[in-house]
Motif scaffolding. Structure first.
Motif, mmCIF file in Angstrom:
data_model
loop_
_atom_site.group_PDB
_atom_site.id
_atom_site.type_symbol
_atom_site.label_atom_id
_atom_site.label_comp_id
_atom_site.label_asym_id
_atom_site.label_seq_id
_atom_site.Cartn_x
_atom_site.Cartn_y
_atom_site.Cartn_z
ATOM 1 N N GLU A 1 -5.886 8.140 -8.688
ATOM 2 C CA GLU A 1 -5.480 8.404 -10.072
ATOM 3 C C GLU A 1 -4.456 7.364 -10.534
ATOM 4 O O GLU A 1 -4.519 6.872 -11.676
ATOM 5 N N LEU A 2 -3.519 7.010 -9.669
ATOM 6 C CA LEU A 2 -2.507 6.003 -9.999
ATOM 7 C C LEU A 2 -3.153 4.667 -10.340
ATOM 8 O O LEU A 2 -2.817 4.039 -11.358
ATOM 9 N N GLU B 1 0.826 -1.218 0.000
ATOM 10 C CA GLU B 1 0.000 0.000 0.000
ATOM 11 C C GLU B 1 0.854 1.259 0.000
ATOM 12 O O GLU B 1 1.848 1.362 0.718
ATOM 13 N N ARG B 2 0.456 2.218 -0.826
ATOM 14 C CA ARG B 2 1.044 3.549 -0.818
ATOM 15 C C ARG B 2 -0.024 4.538 -1.284
ATOM 16 O O ARG B 2 -0.862 4.207 -2.119
ATOM 17 N N ASP B 3 -0.004 5.732 -0.724
ATOM 18 C CA ASP B 3 -1.000 6.753 -1.046
ATOM 19 C C ASP B 3 -2.421 6.209 -0.940
ATOM 20 O O ASP B 3 -3.309 6.550 -1.730
ATOM 21 N N GLY B 4 -2.637 5.344 0.045
ATOM 22 C CA GLY B 4 -3.980 4.843 0.307
ATOM 23 C C GLY B 4 -4.498 3.811 -0.677
ATOM 24 O O GLY B 4 -5.683 3.474 -0.654
ATOM 25 N N GLN C 1 -3.473 0.049 -3.224
ATOM 26 C CA GLN C 1 -2.580 -1.039 -3.610
ATOM 27 C C GLN C 1 -2.737 -1.277 -5.105
ATOM 28 O O GLN C 1 -3.714 -1.885 -5.552
ATOM 29 N N ALA D 1 -4.264 11.257 -5.383
ATOM 30 C CA ALA D 1 -3.128 10.793 -6.175
ATOM 31 C C ALA D 1 -3.106 9.277 -6.268
ATOM 32 O O ALA D 1 -2.787 8.706 -7.327
ATOM 33 N N GLY D 2 -3.421 8.605 -5.175
ATOM 34 C CA GLY D 2 -3.443 7.148 -5.187
ATOM 35 C C GLY D 2 -4.518 6.599 -6.118
ATOM 36 O O GLY D 2 -4.284 5.661 -6.884
ATOM 37 N N HIS E 1 -7.699 9.075 -1.335
ATOM 38 C CA HIS E 1 -6.447 9.782 -1.616
ATOM 39 C C HIS E 1 -6.406 10.056 -3.117
ATOM 40 O O HIS E 1 -6.249 9.122 -3.921
ATOM 41 N N ILE F 1 -8.418 0.157 -3.291
ATOM 42 C CA ILE F 1 -8.383 1.521 -2.767
ATOM 43 C C ILE F 1 -8.788 1.470 -1.298
ATOM 44 O O ILE F 1 -9.869 0.982 -0.963
#
Length: 296
Positions: free
Chosen positions: A154-155, A111-114, A116, A151-152, A149, A145
């Motif tokens: 959108e990623l 997990e990063r920026d809320g 996976q 940015a997360g 977040h 998700i």
């Protein structure tokens, strides 16, 4: 190009998608729920033989028909297996009239920026080519998700669409699965951000092919109506996400146009020791309840 008959059925047929795609990491739990503990197998090969036997029992059941089931999602290892002397995908469509899909993701990153994101899928184009040769209609790829977040999210959506372009190029229909964790404290806000991003990237999707999206049943009833209506959307389906079957069906029925793509909620109550009559009756009850919620 996807098979026109299958595409028309997927876009407008009544029913739901059966998710039979438990992979290596989730197979021991799936077998345990089915009444087969780890003492019954010593190797991965034995484990996968047992889960294939369980899936075969479901697929060949007289309750498992195209009258209520539009499609079924398979695990990659299932591509090389057979039912009654036919490849599983060929059996699903040729014998049952059920559209075959394939899970292609290889699990989740940390997990990063809320969120996976998906792990990278090695040899993706080769896998897609093999899937098409085996009669697969579409693919499913999951990310998760956990928080609202921007940015997360959108990623995750950007990654989903990047994979979708490969799937479309292979002549298959991608099912994007940006799951929102039902336990996320800001679930509704995450769904707002997700829908905005999905619609934005749909508008920018090259070509003319259609995609499907698999979402968590939304907090707000009817929330995905405009996504369902988008001209580049073949279908929007919903995962049960940890809700039990009754609760998932109740939530689903509040969302016209959204159909189920359930796994655990579909198979709940099925066990290896059951007689064929009891197994088929239990499966029939489950299928009927999910079908009714999907056409509500």
């Amino acid at each position: 190009m996807p098979d026109a008959t299958q595409l028309a059925r997927f876009e407008s047929g009544q029913g739901f998608i059966a998710a039979l795609d438990q992979s290596g990491g989730s197979t021991p739990k799936a077998l345990a729920l089915y009444g087969i503990d780890e003492s019954r197998y010593a190797t991965d090969a034995e484990m996968f033989d047992l889960i294939h036997a369980a899936r075969t029992r479901v697929i060949t059941s007289p309750a498992f028909t195209s009258e209520r089931i539009l499609g079924a999602i398979l695990f990659e290892g299932t591509l090389d297996r057979e039912i009654d002397g036919q490849g599983v995908a060929e059996y699903l469509w040729g014998v049952k009239g059920i559209i075959p899909f394939l899970k292609i993701d290889k699990g989740l990153e940390t997990e990063r920026d809320g969120v996976q994101p998906m792990r990278e899928i090695p040899d993706l184009d080769a896998l897609l080519s093999r899937a098409a040769e085996r009669g697969i209609f579409g693919t499913k790829e999951r990310s998760v998700i956990h928080a609202a977040h921007p940015a997360g999210i959108e990623l995750v959506v950007t990654q989903q669409f990047r994979i979708a372009e490969h799937v479309l190029a292979a002549g298959l229909v991608p099912v994007l699965e940006p799951e929102v964790d039902i336990h996320a404290p800001d679930k509704a806000a995450a769904e707002e951000l997700l829908k905005v991003e999905l619609l934005r990237q749909l508008d920018d999707l090259p070509g003319s092919g259609k995609v499907a999206v698999k979402v968590t049943i939304p907090t707000v009833a009817g929330f995905y109506t405009n996504l369902i209506a988008h001209p580049r959307i073949a279908r929007v389906v919903a995962l049960s996400g940890g809700y039990d079957r009754d609760e998932a069906n109740q939530w689903l029925a509040r969302n016209p146009g959204l159909i189920a793509s359930f796994s655990r909620a579909l198979l709940d109550g099925l066990t290896a020791p059951q007689s064929e009559e009891e197994f088929d009756r239990t499966l029939d009850t489950s299928i009927e309840s999910i079908y009714r919620a999907s056409i509500a």
